[in-house]
Design an enzyme around this catalytic site. Sequence first.
Site, short mmCIF file in Angstrom:
data_model
loop_
_atom_site.label_atom_id
_atom_site.label_comp_id
_atom_site.label_asym_id
_atom_site.label_seq_id
_atom_site.Cartn_x
_atom_site.Cartn_y
_atom_site.Cartn_z
N HIS A 422 0.82 -1.21 0.00
CA HIS A 422 0.00 0.00 0.00
C HIS A 422 0.86 1.26 0.00
CE1 HIS A 422 0.58 1.00 4.33
NE2 HIS A 422 0.61 -0.31 4.51
N CYS A 441 2.48 -5.16 7.03
CA CYS A 441 2.23 -4.88 5.62
C CYS A 441 3.39 -4.09 5.03
CB CYS A 441 0.92 -4.13 5.46
SG CYS A 441 -0.53 -5.17 5.72
#
Length: 521
Positions: A422, A441
């Site tokens: 992301h 992440c």
Amino acid sequence: MRKLIVPTAMLVSLFFLTLISCKKNEISASIQADINTPFDSALVKTFFTEHPLLKKYQGDVEKLYQKHQYHYVWYDKNGINEFGNVLYDKINSLKEEGIQNTVPYLDELDLVYDNMDDNRKPNVDNDLLNSALYFYYTETVYDGLDVSKSKEMEWYLPRKKESYVNYLDALLKDASLINKEEKGVLSQYFLLKEVLSQYRQMEKKGGWKTIVSDPKFKSYKIGDSSKTIAQIRQRLFISDDIASDSKSAIYDKTLAAGVLKYNKRSGNASSTVISKELIKDLNVPVAQRIKTLMVNMERCRWISNDVTKTKELIAINIPAYELTYFRNGKPELHSDVVVGKTMNKTVIFSAAMKYIVFAPYWNIPKSILEKEVLPGIEKNPNYLEEHDMEWNKENVRQRPGPKNSLGLIKFLFPNSNAIYLHDTPAKSLFNKEDRAFSHGCIRVAKPTELAMHILQNDKEWDKEKIEAAMNRGEETWYTLKNKIPVYIGYFTAWVDTEGIVHFYEDVYDRDEELADLLYIK
């Protein structure tokens, strides 16, 4: 009388040559007869009873001889065949493969090859020993540690599966195939192998000396003068970061170029300033670098080279803090990334990317909700509004927009680890050398460029449409027409396309544990 001596001597010599030739032909014929005669299959079980250290290969050996109807594999009419000799040399050169194992029953194998003339006649035990050690070699060099051991190292990338029974038939026909980077081993393995050889040569020459700096030293810049500068110059010359050693104690532009080169391949900030941290890095002994190379050669054994043959591939190397997008095996995009901190390690695994989400919501994970958000709400009633958050049934989510922790875009490859790529509003983190800050992440420094590469052949998208969707403030999901494999790996040494080796900090402290499993001291 004298004239008869020469012809008589010639006749005697011819007689003995004929006799020897006939004897050789008889031996060859006898050997060929033995080769054509199958041996008792029960002898396989007897061999492994007497050689228990090789018993794990009994199943493969039985398959091999069943395929060959229990005929000898390692003999031809002249004795042990060509590939037998090649294999013997390979087994005695395991150190070149970054392996320090003690080969089982090597002394027994030595006796076979040290007395080739006495071992021309086919021998069942010798044939079985060669076969068992062939499977030992292929497992050790091509496959590495078994799957259970790699999983202990939290390595969840798919392991390659190969059959070496059929491969042997090809090698028996052409022994040179074993030197052609065969059997799907990741090509990076052979690049590291070459560098390992170079570093061992450095070690034989004494490696490099420890750089001793002035206790009052803070940093050196171009133009500074110090005995330490001369030591650094010598160190960078030994590791090929500069072409020559002028022995000058003045920090000049030539040395600065070497410092930049070293920093680039060590994952350090691109700077010509010589800091204490840089000197500490330069003082890592050559023996430690060799260990790092060997550990990463082992990791290469766990990945099939087929992965690089996919049409598209996204690869992330955690210690390098880098993402690379490949198309047709060639890198088209490099991007810095932020990975999970030590307490929230990014998992080593692979999955297929299926979706791109523009202007995403961030659904707050339960752990963050309990540890950060709920305590924040208790202290500040306006906490949710100030952080662009809202209740979504029993959960909290952050609304799309520039303040969203996922940034303006995320890339999903569904997996049980809940890891994805992301964007991020915290762009300053990409300027740091150590970028292990996330909850697991992976934050991407170039998310727009990544989206453009992924969608470059999709007629529905262009740069303007991608940027518009990212900034619309409304979450939009898009299903990719072609799924893209994402590989998240862990390599602390890597050789680039120019043949330059890069060493990275072992951010999750995994190297030493693997070295112990490999008996690397």
